[in-house]
Design an enzyme around this catalytic site. Structure first.
Site, PDB file in Angstrom:
ATOM      1  N   HIS A 160      -5.473  12.122 -10.091  1.00 37.80           N
ATOM      2  CA  HIS A 160      -4.490  12.385  -8.838  1.00 37.80           C
ATOM      3  C   HIS A 160      -3.453  11.547  -8.736  1.00 37.80           C
ATOM      4  CE1 HIS A 160      -3.574  13.420  -4.994  1.00 37.80           C
ATOM      5  NE2 HIS A 160      -3.876  12.565  -4.188  1.00 37.80           N
ATOM      6  N   ASN A 177       3.192  12.759  -4.518  1.00 39.04           N
ATOM      7  CA  ASN A 177       1.494  13.155  -4.550  1.00 39.04           C
ATOM      8  C   ASN A 177       1.641  14.581  -3.744  1.00 39.04           C
ATOM      9  OD1 ASN A 177      -1.098  13.533  -3.437  1.00 39.04           O
ATOM     10  ND2 ASN A 177      -1.323  11.808  -2.357  1.00 39.04           N
ATOM     11  N   CYS A 209      -6.854  15.507  -1.101  1.00 38.34           N
ATOM     12  CA  CYS A 209      -6.381  15.377  -2.310  1.00 38.34           C
ATOM     13  C   CYS A 209      -7.812  15.951  -3.347  1.00 38.34           C
ATOM     14  CB  CYS A 209      -5.878  14.132  -2.659  1.00 38.34           C
ATOM     15  SG  CYS A 209      -4.763  13.565  -1.413  1.00 38.34           S
TER      16      CYS A 209
HETATM   17  C1  LIG Z   1       1.467   3.102   0.709  1.00 37.65           C
HETATM   18  C2  LIG Z   1       1.617   1.863  -0.524  1.00 37.65           C
HETATM   19  C3  LIG Z   1       2.618   2.558  -1.383  1.00 37.65           C
HETATM   20  C4  LIG Z   1       1.998   0.707   0.133  1.00 37.65           C
HETATM   21  O1  LIG Z   1       2.305  -0.233  -0.829  1.00 37.65           O
HETATM   22  P1  LIG Z   1       1.640  -1.587  -0.897  1.00 37.65           P
HETATM   23  O2  LIG Z   1       2.264  -2.555  -2.099  1.00 37.65           O
HETATM   24  O3  LIG Z   1       0.204  -1.493  -0.579  1.00 37.65           O
HETATM   25  O4  LIG Z   1       2.480  -2.020   0.346  1.00 37.65           O
HETATM   26  P2  LIG Z   1       1.962  -2.769   1.598  1.00 37.65           P
HETATM   27  O5  LIG Z   1       1.107  -2.051   2.568  1.00 37.65           O
HETATM   28  O6  LIG Z   1       1.130  -4.178   1.331  1.00 37.65           O
HETATM   29  O7  LIG Z   1       3.215  -3.139   2.841  1.00 37.65           O
HETATM   30  C5  LIG Z   1       4.181  -4.011   2.456  1.00 37.65           C
HETATM   31  C6  LIG Z   1       5.055  -4.095   3.174  1.00 37.65           C
HETATM   32  O8  LIG Z   1       6.092  -3.033   2.882  1.00 37.65           O
HETATM   33  C7  LIG Z   1       6.574  -2.250   3.818  1.00 37.65           C
HETATM   34  N1  LIG Z   1       6.794  -0.991   3.614  1.00 37.65           N
HETATM   35  C8  LIG Z   1       5.881   0.277   3.826  1.00 37.65           C
HETATM   36  N2  LIG Z   1       6.807   1.322   3.254  1.00 37.65           N
HETATM   37  C9  LIG Z   1       7.930   0.773   2.930  1.00 37.65           C
HETATM   38  C10 LIG Z   1       9.019   1.596   2.386  1.00 37.65           C
HETATM   39  N3  LIG Z   1       9.008   2.859   2.146  1.00 37.65           N
HETATM   40  N4  LIG Z   1      10.116   0.845   2.079  1.00 37.65           N
HETATM   41  C11 LIG Z   1      10.265  -0.595   2.560  1.00 37.65           C
HETATM   42  N5  LIG Z   1       9.316  -1.099   2.779  1.00 37.65           N
HETATM   43  C12 LIG Z   1       7.937  -0.528   3.245  1.00 37.65           C
HETATM   44  C13 LIG Z   1       5.388  -2.435   5.137  1.00 37.65           C
HETATM   45  O9  LIG Z   1       5.650  -2.303   6.241  1.00 37.65           O
HETATM   46  C14 LIG Z   1       4.963  -3.895   4.640  1.00 37.65           C
HETATM   47  O10 LIG Z   1       5.826  -4.532   5.420  1.00 37.65           O
HETATM   48  P3  LIG Z   1       5.286  -6.054   6.179  1.00 37.65           P
HETATM   49  O11 LIG Z   1       4.479  -6.769   4.731  1.00 37.65           O
HETATM   50  O12 LIG Z   1       6.389  -6.601   6.684  1.00 37.65           O
HETATM   51  O13 LIG Z   1       4.388  -5.258   7.162  1.00 37.65           O
HETATM   52  C15 LIG Z   1       0.203   1.974  -1.113  1.00 37.65           C
HETATM   53  O14 LIG Z   1      -0.757   0.990  -0.338  1.00 37.65           O
HETATM   54  C16 LIG Z   1      -0.453   3.208  -1.647  1.00 37.65           C
HETATM   55  O15 LIG Z   1       0.072   3.835  -2.441  1.00 37.65           O
HETATM   56  N6  LIG Z   1      -1.484   3.571  -0.803  1.00 37.65           N
HETATM   57  C17 LIG Z   1      -2.028   4.794  -1.060  1.00 37.65           C
HETATM   58  C18 LIG Z   1      -1.350   5.858  -0.695  1.00 37.65           C
HETATM   59  C19 LIG Z   1      -1.974   6.934   0.109  1.00 37.65           C
HETATM   60  O16 LIG Z   1      -2.915   6.849   1.013  1.00 37.65           O
HETATM   61  N7  LIG Z   1      -1.880   8.152  -0.290  1.00 37.65           N
HETATM   62  C20 LIG Z   1      -2.620   9.390  -0.096  1.00 37.65           C
HETATM   63  C21 LIG Z   1      -3.936   9.588  -0.030  1.00 37.65           C
HETATM   64  S1  LIG Z   1      -4.555   9.750  -1.874  1.00 37.65           S
END
Ligand SMILES: CC(C)(COP(=O)(O)OP(=O)(O)OC[C@H]1O[C@@H](n2cnc3c(N)ncnc32)[C@H](O)[C@@H]1OP(=O)(O)O)[C@@H](O)C(=O)NCCC(=O)NCCS
Length: 356
Positions: free
Chosen positions: A283, A313, A141
């Protein structure tokens, strides 16, 4: 002290301005003369995605956790190179240049049409350029800012007069569409910019910062056909050709680095005598990452470009698409200084201060 590369004939090729070496090379300003973007026509809403792939998710979860409402998916005939070429044509038109004016093409992508040749070569052929230098950059990215930096070195030193920089992705073909943890985040698209040599050092690309830390490599990975079945540091085989990410850890990394890059850019402005950052083009990953960085730095939200709600993204394409939209919609104007900030797989993070 002389800084540069000494060739075997004893001549010195210097790229750092210094009183003792400056007379030996002429350094140019690097102006941003045009931008363009191309998004696939097909929007895929959160509900569309959940229904199409029977995902255990909801529009409400995706919107509140990420800010994403929709993304674009490429049509069967579209590729990152074809989207990149379309964005490039628009950028060239904005710059008032023909493809034959280009001396260099650099394309940033993690979803190239082929492992070989490079997307930059495919774009060169599609545009009908002269046989000029063309190569790809792989920095996930952060790719567009890395590519912009590479092209800047060519233009700054006079090795290229006009350079095309492209960020293009078809991430819909790299995600596991049945994995709700990752597939909801990504979309397809391309953005492009033309850099041109100018005698005015007080405009264009003012400073660039590039960083990588490979010790965080396991946080975002896309194994390919040539990857070993079991990647180092991984107990079980990863599904091939799919994005694997540790969203929670990437989130923390992204907030920390975005804060750091904004602060460094503010310091760069002071050092360069730039009055300030008029517009931040980050980004596009997650609205909460942007909000957390703004809360920490105090950077005003009304000077930040956000389009992740519509496109998700798009990795290397995200910054140039957002920049192009900002320019075309009048969010920034000639003379404004724009900060591009990107972070992603590698881990990599990067920024560029550009005066339009
Ligand atoms: C991925 C992302 C949206 C997750 O949001 P978050 O608030 O951190 O959520 P968590 O990782 O704490 O997960 C919370 C729960 O939601 C669940 N969950 C994940 N995706 C889900 C979805 N699409 N729908 C519903 N639930 C989902 C998870 O399984 C987790 O459940 P658990 O607590 O029972 O294990 C966030 O971490 C993010 O944006 N990260 C960066 C993304 C990335 O890597 N981008 C690429 C590189 S730049």
């Amino acid at each position: 002290m002389r800084r540069g590369i000494r060739y075997s004939d004893g001549s010195l090729f210097a790229w750092v301005s210094h009183p003792r070496v400056a007379p030996m090379v002429q350094l140019f300003g690097v102006a941003l003369t045009g931008t363009g973007s191309c998004l696939p026509a097909r929007p895929v809403s959160n509900d569309d995605l959940a229904a199409a792939f029977d995902l255990d998710t909801s529009d409400e979860w995706i919107r509140t956790r990420t800010g994403i409402r929709s993304r674009r998916f490429a049509a069967p005939g579209e590729t990152s190179a074809s989207l990149g070429a379309a964005a490039a044509r628009t950028a060239l038109a904005a710059a008032g240049l023909a493809p034959t004016d280009l001396d260099l093409i650099v394309c940033a992508t993690v979803t190239p049409d082929l492992m070989c040749p490079a997307n930059a070569c495919l774009i060169q052929a599609a545009l009908g350029c002269r046989p000029v230098a063309a190569f790809d950059v792989s920095a996930a990215c952060s790719g567009f800012v890395y590519a912009l930096s590479a092209a800047t070195q060519f233009v700054r030193t006079g090795a290229a007069r006009h350079a095309l920089v492209v960020g293009a992705e078809v991430l819909s073909r790299a995600v596991n569409l049945t994995d709700r943890n990752s597939c909801i985040l990504f979309g397809d698209g391309a953005g492009a910019a033309v850099l041109s040599a100018t005698p005015d050092a007080g405009t264009g690309v003012r400073s660039v910062r590039l960083y990588a830390d490979g010790s965080g490599q396991e946080l975002i990975r896309v194994p390919s056909k040539v990857s070993p079945a079991v990647l180092p540091g991984t107990a079980a085989p990863l599904g091939r050709d799919f994005i694997h990410l540790n969203g929670r850890e990437v989130y923390r990394f992204a907030v920390t680095r975005m804060i750091e890059l904004i602060r460094l850019a503010e310091a760069d402005c002071r050092e360069l005598g730039v009055p300030g950052i008029d517009l931040l083009v980050p980004h596009q990953v997650n609205q909460r990452i942007i909000d957390a960085a703004l809360a920490d730095t105090g950077f005003p939200a009304d000077r930040v470009v956000v389009n992740l709600d519509r496109y998700g993204n798009t990795s290397a394409a995200s910054v140039p698409i957002a920049l192009d939209e900002a320019i075309r919609t009048g969010r920034c104007n000639r003379g404004d200084t724009v900060l591009l900030v990107a972070f992603g797989g590698g881990l990599t993070w990067s920024s560029a201060l550009v005066t339009l």
